[in-house]
Design a protein around this motif. Structure first.
Motif, PDB file in Angstrom:
ATOM      1  N   LYS A 125       0.809  -1.304   0.087  1.00  0.00           N
ATOM      2  CA  LYS A 125       0.137   0.057   0.143  1.00  0.00           C
ATOM      3  C   LYS A 125       0.918   1.219  -0.051  1.00  0.00           C
ATOM      4  N   LEU A 126       1.969   1.079   0.255  1.00  0.00           N
ATOM      5  CA  LEU A 126       2.978   2.219   0.292  1.00  0.00           C
ATOM      6  C   LEU A 126       3.432   2.541  -1.386  1.00  0.00           C
ATOM      7  N   THR A 127       3.777   4.017  -1.249  1.00  0.00           N
ATOM      8  CA  THR A 127       4.218   4.472  -2.603  1.00  0.00           C
ATOM      9  C   THR A 127       5.636   3.910  -2.999  1.00  0.00           C
ATOM     10  N   ARG A 128       5.994   4.175  -4.209  1.00  0.00           N
ATOM     11  CA  ARG A 128       7.245   3.746  -4.794  1.00  0.00           C
ATOM     12  C   ARG A 128       8.387   4.641  -3.790  1.00  0.00           C
ATOM     13  N   ARG A 129       8.204   5.720  -3.766  1.00  0.00           N
ATOM     14  CA  ARG A 129       9.235   6.501  -2.752  1.00  0.00           C
ATOM     15  C   ARG A 129       9.320   6.121  -1.436  1.00  0.00           C
ATOM     16  N   GLU A 130       8.250   5.946  -0.979  1.00  0.00           N
ATOM     17  CA  GLU A 130       8.092   5.210   0.369  1.00  0.00           C
ATOM     18  C   GLU A 130       8.791   4.093   0.560  1.00  0.00           C
ATOM     19  N   LYS A 131       8.573   2.871  -0.358  1.00  0.00           N
ATOM     20  CA  LYS A 131       9.387   1.917  -0.443  1.00  0.00           C
ATOM     21  C   LYS A 131      10.666   1.913  -0.407  1.00  0.00           C
ATOM     22  N   ASN A 132      10.890   2.867  -1.421  1.00  0.00           N
ATOM     23  CA  ASN A 132      12.380   3.135  -1.664  1.00  0.00           C
ATOM     24  C   ASN A 132      13.187   3.595  -0.434  1.00  0.00           C
ATOM     25  N   ILE A 133      12.594   4.721   0.161  1.00  0.00           N
ATOM     26  CA  ILE A 133      13.111   5.144   1.268  1.00  0.00           C
ATOM     27  C   ILE A 133      13.336   4.137   2.371  1.00  0.00           C
ATOM     28  N   LEU A 134      12.453   3.386   2.988  1.00  0.00           N
ATOM     29  CA  LEU A 134      12.590   2.313   3.913  1.00  0.00           C
ATOM     30  C   LEU A 134      13.515   1.266   3.434  1.00  0.00           C
ATOM     31  N   ALA A 135      13.756   1.003   2.052  1.00  0.00           N
ATOM     32  CA  ALA A 135      14.727  -0.150   1.791  1.00  0.00           C
ATOM     33  C   ALA A 135      16.190   0.468   2.002  1.00  0.00           C
ATOM     34  N   MET A 136      16.392   1.686   1.703  1.00  0.00           N
ATOM     35  CA  MET A 136      17.722   2.217   1.895  1.00  0.00           C
ATOM     36  C   MET A 136      17.874   2.570   3.360  1.00  0.00           C
ATOM     37  N   ARG A 137      16.989   2.951   4.055  1.00  0.00           N
ATOM     38  CA  ARG A 137      17.205   3.170   5.533  1.00  0.00           C
ATOM     39  C   ARG A 137      17.454   1.865   6.295  1.00  0.00           C
ATOM     40  N   PHE A 138      16.485   0.936   6.169  1.00  0.00           N
ATOM     41  CA  PHE A 138      16.567  -0.304   7.048  1.00  0.00           C
ATOM     42  C   PHE A 138      17.084  -1.598   6.140  1.00  0.00           C
ATOM     43  N   TYR A 139      17.356  -1.630   5.133  1.00  0.00           N
ATOM     44  CA  TYR A 139      18.152  -2.749   4.248  1.00  0.00           C
ATOM     45  C   TYR A 139      19.421  -2.559   4.120  1.00  0.00           C
ATOM     46  N   ASP A 140      19.524  -1.168   3.293  1.00  0.00           N
ATOM     47  CA  ASP A 140      21.010  -0.753   3.118  1.00  0.00           C
ATOM     48  C   ASP A 140      21.748   0.089   4.235  1.00  0.00           C
ATOM     49  N   GLY A 141      20.963   0.426   5.385  1.00  0.00           N
ATOM     50  CA  GLY A 141      21.597   0.993   6.439  1.00  0.00           C
ATOM     51  C   GLY A 141      22.072   2.372   6.325  1.00  0.00           C
ATOM     52  N   LYS A 142      21.616   3.097   5.453  1.00  0.00           N
ATOM     53  CA  LYS A 142      22.168   4.372   4.984  1.00  0.00           C
ATOM     54  C   LYS A 142      21.060   5.391   6.150  1.00  0.00           C
ATOM     55  N   THR A 143      21.842   6.641   6.308  1.00  0.00           N
ATOM     56  CA  THR A 143      21.192   7.653   7.254  1.00  0.00           C
ATOM     57  C   THR A 143      20.236   8.568   6.365  1.00  0.00           C
ATOM     58  N   GLN A 144      19.248   9.256   7.035  1.00  0.00           N
ATOM     59  CA  GLN A 144      18.425  10.116   6.401  1.00  0.00           C
ATOM     60  C   GLN A 144      19.194  11.215   5.525  1.00  0.00           C
ATOM     61  N   VAL A 145      20.364  11.575   5.956  1.00  0.00           N
ATOM     62  CA  VAL A 145      21.063  12.667   5.024  1.00  0.00           C
ATOM     63  C   VAL A 145      21.324  11.889   3.922  1.00  0.00           C
ATOM     64  N   GLU A 146      22.101  10.659   3.863  1.00  0.00           N
ATOM     65  CA  GLU A 146      22.578   9.947   2.648  1.00  0.00           C
ATOM     66  C   GLU A 146      21.237   9.820   1.763  1.00  0.00           C
ATOM     67  N   VAL A 147      20.126   9.374   2.377  1.00  0.00           N
ATOM     68  CA  VAL A 147      19.062   8.930   1.504  1.00  0.00           C
ATOM     69  C   VAL A 147      18.769  10.469   0.820  1.00  0.00           C
ATOM     70  N   ALA A 148      18.577  11.469   1.559  1.00  0.00           N
ATOM     71  CA  ALA A 148      18.025  12.614   0.983  1.00  0.00           C
ATOM     72  C   ALA A 148      18.785  13.020  -0.160  1.00  0.00           C
ATOM     73  N   LYS A 149      20.146  13.043  -0.189  1.00  0.00           N
ATOM     74  CA  LYS A 149      21.107  13.340  -1.102  1.00  0.00           C
ATOM     75  C   LYS A 149      20.880  12.281  -2.293  1.00  0.00           C
ATOM     76  N   GLU A 150      20.443  11.047  -2.184  1.00  0.00           N
ATOM     77  CA  GLU A 150      20.588  10.130  -3.197  1.00  0.00           C
ATOM     78  C   GLU A 150      19.176  10.442  -3.984  1.00  0.00           C
ATOM     79  N   ILE A 151      18.192  10.743  -3.542  1.00  0.00           N
ATOM     80  CA  ILE A 151      16.958  10.839  -4.121  1.00  0.00           C
ATOM     81  C   ILE A 151      16.383  12.294  -4.404  1.00  0.00           C
ATOM     82  N   GLY A 152      17.469  13.251  -4.061  1.00  0.00           N
ATOM     83  CA  GLY A 152      17.055  14.823  -4.150  1.00  0.00           C
ATOM     84  C   GLY A 152      16.078  15.384  -3.498  1.00  0.00           C
TER      85      GLY A 152
END
Length: 258
Positions: free
Chosen positions: A208-235
């Motif tokens: 039920k999540l959007t593609r962006r929400e899924k992508n953020i959760l994957a990078m945060r909890f699967y790849d272990g990236k910080t919010q700052v790193e995620v922000a830079k990566e998706i703009g």
């Protein structure tokens, strides 16, 4: 009248039985190179092979094959028996025959173990046979370890590696109406129905999540990236990442508990 039972074409009811003195005389002659005496020893101890083989029945192996392997163990016992040892030939022969059968079952097991572990197991079984023949009783793990000058745990691992595998569906108890299998006695705290249902609920909530929400959760909890790193990566800004992440997690919790 004995019932006729044939193994490898041999009528076991007609197998000869040697007495202690006869065995001793034949052993002495065989040591002198008398091949006929050697053959009489082998023929006269086939019942000994049969008695040992019966202990290994019910393992899914052909009894004819086991009997032939047992005969190989008997031949080795005849050829290696030390006349200077004050023991009966059967006392020496039984461990030799059993050892040969164990090696055969180990090498033909469906479960494969490493070569080094098999070699250690072979040495352990040899030591066990020799110590049993010498002391008249089976040695404990500590005694075998000292004899081979290896660690106690290595002896345990080696013996466990050559144990026959047990089917999960093998009955361990039956009251006549219902059987209890090995599987029924094994607990699994991870793959329970409860965890399975939670996994299904999580998968449905994620859909039920959007593609962006899924992508953020994957990078945060699967790849272990910080919010700052995620922000830079998706703009987007770090604050937006934080907000989207919180909203996605809140929605998942709401859907799972619904």
């Amino acid at each position: 009248m004995q019932q006729k039972v044939e193994i490898c074409g041999v009528n076991t009811a007609n197998l000869p039985v040697l007495k202690g003195k006869e065995t001793r005389k034949l052993l002495e002659k065989a040591r002198g190179g008398d091949e006929d005496a050697r053959q009489q020893l082998i023929q006269g101890n086939l019942r000994l092979v049969l008695s040992v083989v019966q202990k290994f029945a019910g393992r899914g192996e052909c009894m004819d094959d086991l009997f032939q392997v047992g005969v190989i163990g008997l031949i080795k016992a005849v050829d290696c028996f030390d006349l200077n040892q004050n023991v009966q030939f059967s006392t020496y022969g039984v461990p030799m025959i059993a050892g040969e059968l164990r090696r055969y079952l180990r090498d033909h097991s469906a479960v494969r173990v490493s070569r080094s572990l098999r070699d250690t197991a072979y040495k352990v079984l040899q030591a066990k046979e020799k110590l049993t023949a010498k002391n008249g009783r089976e040695p404990d793990v500590e005694t075998i370890a000292k004899n081979l000058e290896i660690k106690r745990q290595d002896v345990v691992f080696a013996l466990e590696a050559i144990c026959d595998p047990v089917s999960l569906y093998e009955p361990v108890y039956s009251d006549g109406a219902e059987s209890v299998c090995v599987m029924d006695q094994i607990g699994d705290t991870k793959n329970t129905d409860e965890h399975w249902l939670e996994q299904l609920a999580l998968e449905e909530a994620m859909k039920k999540l959007t593609r962006r929400e899924k992508n953020i959760l994957a990078m945060r909890f699967y790849d272990g990236k910080t919010q700052v790193e995620v922000a830079k990566e998706i703009g987007i800004s770090q604050a937006q990442v934080s907000r989207l992440e919180k909203n996605a997690i809140k929605q998942i919790k709401r859907d799972i508990s619904a």
